[in-house]
Design an enzyme around this catalytic site. Structure first.
Site, mmCIF file in Angstrom:
data_model
loop_
_atom_site.group_PDB
_atom_site.id
_atom_site.type_symbol
_atom_site.label_atom_id
_atom_site.label_comp_id
_atom_site.label_asym_id
_atom_site.label_seq_id
_atom_site.Cartn_x
_atom_site.Cartn_y
_atom_site.Cartn_z
ATOM 1 N N PRO A 287 0.706 -1.009 0.054
ATOM 2 C CA PRO A 287 -0.127 -0.378 0.393
ATOM 3 C C PRO A 287 1.036 1.583 -0.397
ATOM 4 O O PRO A 287 1.710 1.558 0.746
ATOM 5 C CB PRO A 287 -0.495 0.113 0.801
ATOM 6 C CG PRO A 287 -0.036 -1.442 2.252
ATOM 7 C CD PRO A 287 1.160 -1.683 1.192
ATOM 8 N N GLY A 288 0.475 2.178 -0.638
ATOM 9 C CA GLY A 288 1.646 3.640 -1.137
ATOM 10 C C GLY A 288 -0.021 5.140 0.062
ATOM 11 O O GLY A 288 0.502 4.863 0.628
ATOM 12 N N ARG A 289 -0.526 4.347 -0.900
ATOM 13 C CA ARG A 289 -2.276 6.172 -0.856
ATOM 14 C C ARG A 289 -2.580 5.133 0.808
ATOM 15 O O ARG A 289 -2.747 6.517 0.869
ATOM 16 C CB ARG A 289 -2.891 5.767 -2.559
ATOM 17 C CG ARG A 289 -3.768 6.589 -2.389
ATOM 18 C CD ARG A 289 -4.837 6.484 -3.743
ATOM 19 N NE ARG A 289 -4.713 6.206 -4.758
ATOM 20 C CZ ARG A 289 -3.687 6.721 -5.008
ATOM 21 N NH1 ARG A 289 -4.396 8.262 -5.865
ATOM 22 N NH2 ARG A 289 -2.890 6.322 -6.797
ATOM 23 N N ARG A 326 -2.606 15.539 -9.023
ATOM 24 C CA ARG A 326 -3.370 15.141 -10.021
ATOM 25 C C ARG A 326 -5.139 16.052 -10.392
ATOM 26 O O ARG A 326 -5.202 15.044 -11.070
ATOM 27 C CB ARG A 326 -3.553 14.013 -8.215
ATOM 28 C CG ARG A 326 -2.305 13.976 -7.638
ATOM 29 C CD ARG A 326 -2.587 12.765 -6.701
ATOM 30 N NE ARG A 326 -3.522 11.739 -7.236
ATOM 31 C CZ ARG A 326 -4.906 11.416 -7.251
ATOM 32 N NH1 ARG A 326 -5.254 12.496 -6.663
ATOM 33 N NH2 ARG A 326 -4.891 9.843 -7.497
ATOM 34 N N TYR A 330 -5.330 13.568 -13.751
ATOM 35 C CA TYR A 330 -6.102 12.392 -13.464
ATOM 36 C C TYR A 330 -7.719 12.975 -13.389
ATOM 37 O O TYR A 330 -8.476 12.114 -13.143
ATOM 38 C CB TYR A 330 -5.875 11.828 -12.178
ATOM 39 C CG TYR A 330 -4.483 11.048 -12.777
ATOM 40 C CD1 TYR A 330 -3.886 10.003 -13.136
ATOM 41 C CD2 TYR A 330 -3.983 11.246 -10.938
ATOM 42 C CE1 TYR A 330 -2.449 10.615 -12.748
ATOM 43 C CE2 TYR A 330 -2.416 10.566 -11.521
ATOM 44 C CZ TYR A 330 -2.306 10.123 -12.249
ATOM 45 O OH TYR A 330 -0.731 9.689 -12.042
ATOM 46 N N CYS A 357 0.854 29.034 -14.674
ATOM 47 C CA CYS A 357 0.217 29.861 -16.654
ATOM 48 C C CYS A 357 -0.055 29.102 -17.143
ATOM 49 O O CYS A 357 0.591 27.746 -18.041
ATOM 50 C CB CYS A 357 2.088 30.297 -16.627
ATOM 51 S SG CYS A 357 1.372 32.212 -16.789
ATOM 52 N N GLU A 358 -1.427 28.083 -17.054
ATOM 53 C CA GLU A 358 -2.547 27.258 -17.674
ATOM 54 C C GLU A 358 -3.806 27.318 -16.969
ATOM 55 O O GLU A 358 -3.505 27.109 -16.059
ATOM 56 C CB GLU A 358 -1.341 26.422 -16.655
ATOM 57 C CG GLU A 358 -1.866 24.589 -17.030
ATOM 58 C CD GLU A 358 -0.849 23.622 -18.246
ATOM 59 O OE1 GLU A 358 -0.103 24.059 -18.508
ATOM 60 O OE2 GLU A 358 -1.998 22.988 -18.826
ATOM 61 N N TYR A 386 1.759 11.180 -3.502
ATOM 62 C CA TYR A 386 1.532 11.372 -5.059
ATOM 63 C C TYR A 386 1.282 13.239 -4.718
ATOM 64 O O TYR A 386 1.069 13.148 -6.215
ATOM 65 C CB TYR A 386 0.129 10.575 -6.182
ATOM 66 C CG TYR A 386 0.625 8.798 -5.643
ATOM 67 C CD1 TYR A 386 1.799 8.661 -6.117
ATOM 68 C CD2 TYR A 386 -0.545 8.361 -5.427
ATOM 69 C CE1 TYR A 386 1.658 7.265 -6.236
ATOM 70 C CE2 TYR A 386 -0.071 6.934 -5.160
ATOM 71 C CZ TYR A 386 1.036 6.492 -5.685
ATOM 72 O OH TYR A 386 1.084 5.404 -5.271
HETATM 73 N N1 LLP Z 1 3.090 -1.522 -5.969
HETATM 74 C C1 LLP Z 1 2.659 -1.376 -7.526
HETATM 75 C C2 LLP Z 1 3.878 -2.103 -7.784
HETATM 76 C C3 LLP Z 1 2.472 -0.422 -7.931
HETATM 77 O O1 LLP Z 1 2.952 0.282 -8.702
HETATM 78 C C4 LLP Z 1 2.427 1.098 -7.118
HETATM 79 C C5 LLP Z 1 1.267 2.532 -7.627
HETATM 80 C C6 LLP Z 1 1.413 0.415 -5.376
HETATM 81 C C7 LLP Z 1 2.946 -0.491 -5.298
HETATM 82 C C8 LLP Z 1 1.617 1.557 -4.437
HETATM 83 O O2 LLP Z 1 -0.458 1.412 -5.442
HETATM 84 P P1 LLP Z 1 -1.281 2.819 -4.332
HETATM 85 O O3 LLP Z 1 -1.939 1.698 -3.247
HETATM 86 O O4 LLP Z 1 -0.389 3.366 -3.643
HETATM 87 O O5 LLP Z 1 -2.079 2.495 -5.385
HETATM 88 N N2 LLP Z 1 0.281 9.126 -9.122
HETATM 89 C C9 LLP Z 1 -0.795 8.640 -9.264
HETATM 90 C C10 LLP Z 1 -0.788 6.338 -8.979
HETATM 91 C C11 LLP Z 1 -0.010 5.615 -9.724
HETATM 92 C C12 LLP Z 1 0.240 4.266 -8.951
HETATM 93 C C13 LLP Z 1 1.304 3.925 -9.544
HETATM 94 N N3 LLP Z 1 2.331 2.402 -8.707
HETATM 95 C C14 LLP Z 1 -1.790 9.105 -8.392
HETATM 96 O O6 LLP Z 1 -1.694 10.162 -8.140
HETATM 97 O O7 LLP Z 1 -2.636 8.794 -8.394
#
Ligand code: LLP
Length: 430
Positions: A287-289, A326, A330, A357-358, A386
């Site tokens: 998990p990242g987000r 974002r 997106y 400027c966009e 992100y």
């Molecule tokens: N593992 C892999 C292999 C990944 O490619 C990613 C995200 C994650 C884990 C973590 O995903 P999460 O749990 O954060 O959803 N910039 C975009 C998100 C790109 C995610 C890319 N890979 C945004 O701002 O929504």
């Protein structure tokens, strides 16, 4: 989203007045409620523990990487996913235990792989045939071995409420399961004495609100593993099911509690292992987000207002697509409040514009706010993932500072960029 309100009607973040933070550190400012980061991490970690399931919860550091953040991840017993030398360098600077670091990437360079091997990180998630050749060569040169996972594309693409089944996934990542490339990659790794294959990896998407995509991916991976056990006498120790657990950005978002995702994965891995009489592998997730997203708030100061009668009112703030790409990239949606007027009724619908400027530099279209004037502080919620990591210097705006708040105390963890920082790499041409 932590929207607690102080006695003075101000937004409080982790027990600290948002206005005080804006005054002290300036705006735009990223503020993280560290208790929320820890609670998010624990929701995953504790669930695996409570089921007695061996697991690694690897924080996907691309969501927000800084020394302080990775120290919190280390304190919470997380593992770490890095995708570059820069992310690995940050992890090393944070004193992150190397054996809990996993490296990803669809085009890992020789220096990246050399750095990973030199520091003897926990595992490399192998993405393609070229990488197998490079890694094998580097390991030969350095007389080392490396644990690897094979990244497969299971033909499932998940987004929020839906998942799409594609026979052959059109993705730049990993080995395709359905066309035999995954098996070919598996055999190539197994031939190599310096590569120790510990299992499979997949990542099906981001901001996912349900569990069926994860369950289906689990079924596909364990089915392949069971076949490879029969044919090649290989038993996986690890099944890494990636990240993508969704969070709440606005009231329209209705994600599951994080422990629900973990429980579903545990249940499915158990069921499939039983079904194939396969020894249950360790479950790894990334998990990242979910770890940092709703722990972050961005504070901005209001500047100019433009009224177009009968059309809309634009309120411009001192940040925008430089600190949060974002919405422009997106069409991502956010919620905002006036941090000093939490008890005042929202009397107007406005759109919050950035200062780049966009024309596309809009943070939020149509949000209800109380009356605001220049200098008022606006808080945008759920910007912890992100935001900083995709921030940029368009129009040569210095990148904003980052503050951590915990136990009602605040700490600067990333300084605001200075103008000197902006020209630091420039070389004069006269
Ligand atoms: N593992 C892999 C292999 C990944 O490619 C990613 C995200 C994650 C884990 C973590 O995903 P999460 O749990 O954060 O959803 N910039 C975009 C998100 C790109 C995610 C890319 N890979 C945004 O701002 O929504």
């Amino acid at each position: 989203m932590n929207k607690s309100v102080g006695e003075n009607g101000h937004l409080m973040i982790g027990g600290v007045d948002a206005l005080e933070l804006a005054d002290l550190y300036g705006t735009p400012l990223y503020v993280y409620d560290v208790e929320r980061i820890r609670a998010n991490a624990r929701a995953f970690v504790e669930t695996f523990k409570s089921f007695g399931v061996k697991a690694q919860v690897a924080y996907a550091s691309k969501a927000f990487s800084s020394i302080a953040m990775l120290q919190v991840a280390k304190q919470e017993g997380l593992s770490l996913d890095v995708v570059s030398e820069g992310e690995l360098h940050t992890a090393l600077e944070a004193g992150f235990p190397v054996k809990r670091i996993h490296m990803h990437g669809n085009n890992k360079s020789i220096p990246e792989l050399e750095m990973a091997v030199k520091h003897d990180i926990g595992c490399i998630v192998v993405d393609n045939f070229h990488e197998i050749t490079l890694l094998s060569h580097i390991l030969d040169e350095q007389q080392r071995t490396m644990d690897v996972l094979l990244r497969v594309t299971p033909g499932i693409e998940a987004h929020t409420h839906d998942y799409i089944l594609t026979g052959q996934e059109d993705s730049k990542f990993g080995f395709d399961l359905s066309n035999g490339q995954a098996e070919e990659g598996f055999l190539k790794i197994r031939e190599d004495k310096r590569l120790r294959l510990t299992g499979l990896h997949c990542h099906i998407g981001s901001q996912i609100f349900e569990t069926s995509g994860f369950r289906l991916a689990t079924r596909k991976l364990i089915s392949a593993l069971s076949q490879w056990q029969r044919n090649y006498n290989f038993t996986a120790e690890v099944l890494n099911l990636g990240g993508g657990f969704g969070i709440k950005y606005t009231d329209d978002d209705d994600p599951l509690e994080f422990d629900q995702y973990a429980k579903a994965l545990i249940e499915e891995v158990k069921q499939q292992s039983d079904h194939y009489a396969y020894p249950m592998p360790e479950i790894w997730i990334e998990p990242g987000r979910a770890i940092v997203g709703d722990a972050g708030v961005t504070l901005y100061s209001v500047g100019s207002t433009k009224d177009i009668p009968g059309v809309r009112r634009y309120i411009s703030v001192d940040g925008g697509m430089t600190d949060n790409l974002r919405p422009a990239l997106y069409q991502a949606q956010y919620e905002a409040v006036a941090a000093s007027k939490m008890r005042e009724p929202a009397t107007q619908e406005v759109s919050i514009a950035g200062k780049c400027c966009e024309s596309g530099d809009m943070l939020i279209w149509n949000v209800a706010l109380p009356e605001v004037s220049p200098g008022d502080v606006i808080a945008v919620f759920s910007t912890g993932a992100y935001g900083y990591s995709m921030s940029n210097n368009y129009n040569r705006f210095p990148r904003a500072a980052v503050v951590f708040v915990e136990h009602a105390e605040h700490h600067l963890v990333i300084q605001r960029e200075s103008f000197q920082d902006l020209t630091r790499l420039d070389v004069s041409y006269e």
